[in-house]
Design a protein around this motif. Structure first.
Motif, PDB file in Angstrom:
ATOM      1  N   UNK A 230      54.109  28.204  47.160  1.00  0.00           N
ATOM      2  CA  UNK A 230      53.451  27.883  48.239  1.00  0.00           C
ATOM      3  C   UNK A 230      53.340  29.005  49.186  1.00  0.00           C
ATOM      4  N   UNK A 231      54.122  29.835  49.179  1.00  0.00           N
ATOM      5  CA  UNK A 231      54.220  30.952  50.236  1.00  0.00           C
ATOM      6  C   UNK A 231      53.020  31.892  50.227  1.00  0.00           C
ATOM      7  N   UNK A 232      52.790  31.944  48.757  1.00  0.00           N
ATOM      8  CA  UNK A 232      51.747  33.092  48.293  1.00  0.00           C
ATOM      9  C   UNK A 232      50.273  32.161  48.649  1.00  0.00           C
ATOM     10  N   UNK A 233      50.229  31.033  48.395  1.00  0.00           N
ATOM     11  CA  UNK A 233      49.072  30.233  48.674  1.00  0.00           C
ATOM     12  C   UNK A 233      48.469  30.181  50.193  1.00  0.00           C
ATOM     13  N   UNK A 234      49.796  30.108  51.158  1.00  0.00           N
ATOM     14  CA  UNK A 234      49.549  30.203  52.653  1.00  0.00           C
ATOM     15  C   UNK A 234      48.839  31.534  52.912  1.00  0.00           C
ATOM     16  N   UNK A 235      49.700  32.505  52.632  1.00  0.00           N
ATOM     17  CA  UNK A 235      49.085  33.963  52.796  1.00  0.00           C
ATOM     18  C   UNK A 235      47.572  33.984  52.416  1.00  0.00           C
ATOM     19  N   UNK A 236      47.474  33.749  51.188  1.00  0.00           N
ATOM     20  CA  UNK A 236      46.007  33.930  50.454  1.00  0.00           C
ATOM     21  C   UNK A 236      44.978  33.159  51.435  1.00  0.00           C
ATOM     22  N   UNK A 265      39.512  47.478  56.596  1.00  0.00           N
ATOM     23  CA  UNK A 265      40.725  47.537  56.935  1.00  0.00           C
ATOM     24  C   UNK A 265      41.642  45.762  56.618  1.00  0.00           C
ATOM     25  N   UNK A 266      40.850  45.041  56.749  1.00  0.00           N
ATOM     26  CA  UNK A 266      41.408  43.719  56.340  1.00  0.00           C
ATOM     27  C   UNK A 266      41.401  43.557  54.838  1.00  0.00           C
ATOM     28  N   UNK A 270      44.787  42.424  53.283  1.00  0.00           N
ATOM     29  CA  UNK A 270      44.846  41.229  52.291  1.00  0.00           C
ATOM     30  C   UNK A 270      45.435  41.447  50.925  1.00  0.00           C
ATOM     31  N   UNK A 271      44.833  42.545  50.246  1.00  0.00           N
ATOM     32  CA  UNK A 271      45.284  42.575  49.179  1.00  0.00           C
ATOM     33  C   UNK A 271      46.948  43.089  48.860  1.00  0.00           C
ATOM     34  N   UNK A 272      47.086  44.040  49.890  1.00  0.00           N
ATOM     35  CA  UNK A 272      48.706  44.356  49.916  1.00  0.00           C
ATOM     36  C   UNK A 272      49.726  43.095  49.980  1.00  0.00           C
ATOM     37  N   UNK A 273      49.268  42.281  50.994  1.00  0.00           N
ATOM     38  CA  UNK A 273      49.991  40.965  51.295  1.00  0.00           C
ATOM     39  C   UNK A 273      50.207  40.199  50.031  1.00  0.00           C
ATOM     40  N   UNK A 274      48.915  39.973  49.455  1.00  0.00           N
ATOM     41  CA  UNK A 274      49.021  39.214  48.223  1.00  0.00           C
ATOM     42  C   UNK A 274      49.783  39.677  47.202  1.00  0.00           C
ATOM     43  N   UNK A 275      49.749  41.182  47.169  1.00  0.00           N
ATOM     44  CA  UNK A 275      50.945  41.660  46.069  1.00  0.00           C
ATOM     45  C   UNK A 275      52.211  41.516  46.307  1.00  0.00           C
ATOM     46  N   UNK A 276      52.367  41.743  47.581  1.00  0.00           N
ATOM     47  CA  UNK A 276      53.925  41.552  48.151  1.00  0.00           C
ATOM     48  C   UNK A 276      54.385  40.004  47.978  1.00  0.00           C
ATOM     49  N   UNK A 277      53.530  39.181  48.007  1.00  0.00           N
ATOM     50  CA  UNK A 277      53.993  37.773  48.036  1.00  0.00           C
ATOM     51  C   UNK A 277      53.768  37.286  46.438  1.00  0.00           C
ATOM     52  N   UNK A 278      53.054  37.861  45.709  1.00  0.00           N
ATOM     53  CA  UNK A 278      53.299  37.646  44.232  1.00  0.00           C
ATOM     54  C   UNK A 278      54.875  38.123  43.637  1.00  0.00           C
TER      55      UNK A 278
END
Length: 295
Positions: A230-236, A265-266, A270-278
């Motif tokens: 769910x954490x990944x879901x919210x960030x995505x 920039x976004x 976005x892709x960095x945050x998703x990779x980290x959350x994965x």
């Protein structure tokens, strides 16, 4: 001289892809960690990517000389020869595939080799200079790193691996189109047929919006199918919607360059945050897919 050789490998590209490898690995590992497999996937793919970037420097030497942002590259300035670069690139590629073969599995080796062939062969040697669809072909190679990490940990190419491939392919498109808009004069000077040059910025804006919408759906499906939590879901969801909002502002802007830089920039955020959350969220994911827990 050493600095020039490092520059040829495009460290920024390597760094961004390494983050996505981490995301793919930990997503599949689900809390299990094998140091040898992890380091082999990370180092091996970094070397393969460095090899591809070095070959790209040779292939693009003539057009690099025409673009402002690339005209100072080592090969263009003659600080490193083509022959030396080809030897260097070959050594990096062989070393990378060897590390992957010794420390991971043959599926991972095959995926890395596939990404290399698409980037160096299909994209750099052919599609980049001949078709506006070169960006789409290139996106396939750019989507391989997280899948390499995933398959190194899992040993299988399943629905999770396919979803990662789709997510990162879709992400590459608006990201690349944004670059093409704020670097349009460079692409025109080098006669590279990217979408904004061929069909105009207005058409590119439509494509950017459409690809971001598709990206959001694909990114959320990773949680809905039970691969991420769910954490990944919210960030995505939050970053995806924000990226979409910034993209939509392009229809009301008078400064396309500034807007395109914002979209770019976004996209990185976005892709960095998703990779980290994965990586962080994988061990916290629900035992059943989110969509089944709603009923």
């Amino acid at each position: 001289m050493i600095r020039d050789y490092i520059t040829i490998t495009k460290p920024g590209i390597i760094g961004g892809n390494v983050i996505s490898v981490l995301g793919g690995y930990f997503l599949a590992a689900q809390g299990q960690f094998e140091a040898l497999v992890f380091l082999s996937a990370l180092i091996g793919l970094a070397l393969v990517i460095a090899s591809g970037c070095a070959f790209n420097n040779v292939i693009d030497k003539d057009i690099d000389a025409l673009m402002e942002r690339t005209r100072n590259r080592p090969l263009v300035q003659g600080r490193v020869s083509e022959a030396a670069t080809l030897r260097f690139a070959s050594l990096l590629g062989i070393a990378g595939l060897t590390v992957l073969a010794l420390g991971t599995n043959w599926l991972t080796v095959g995926l890395a080799a596939f990404g290399f062939v698409i980037y160096v062969g299909a994209y750099s040697l052919y599609m980049k200079r001949r078709s506006e669809f070169g960006t789409l072909v290139g996106s396939l190679s750019g989507a391989v790193p997280p899948v390499v990490g995933y398959c190194a940990a899992s040993g299988t190419f399943d629905a999770g691996a396919l979803t990662l491939l789709v997510i990162f392919c879709l992400w590459q498109m608006p990201h690349s189109y944004a670059i093409a808009i704020f670097r349009m004069e460079d692409y025109r000077a080098a006669n590279i047929p990217v979408l904004p040059v061929v069909r105009g910025i207005g058409t590119a804006k439509h494509h950017i919006l459409g690809y971001i919408l598709a990206f959001i759906g694909a990114a959320l499906s990773l949680s809905l199918a039970g691969y991420a939590g769910p954490g990944y879901f919210v960030v995505a969801l939050v970053l995806g919607v924000y990226w979409l909002y910034i993209a939509a502002k392009g229809y009301r802007t008078d400064d396309n360059v500034r807007w395109a830089r914002q979209v770019f920039g976004i996209s990185i955020l976005t892709i960095t945050a998703l990779s980290v959350m994965m990586s962080l969220d994988a061990t916290l994911m629900p035992s059943t897919p989110m969509w089944t827990s709603m009923y």
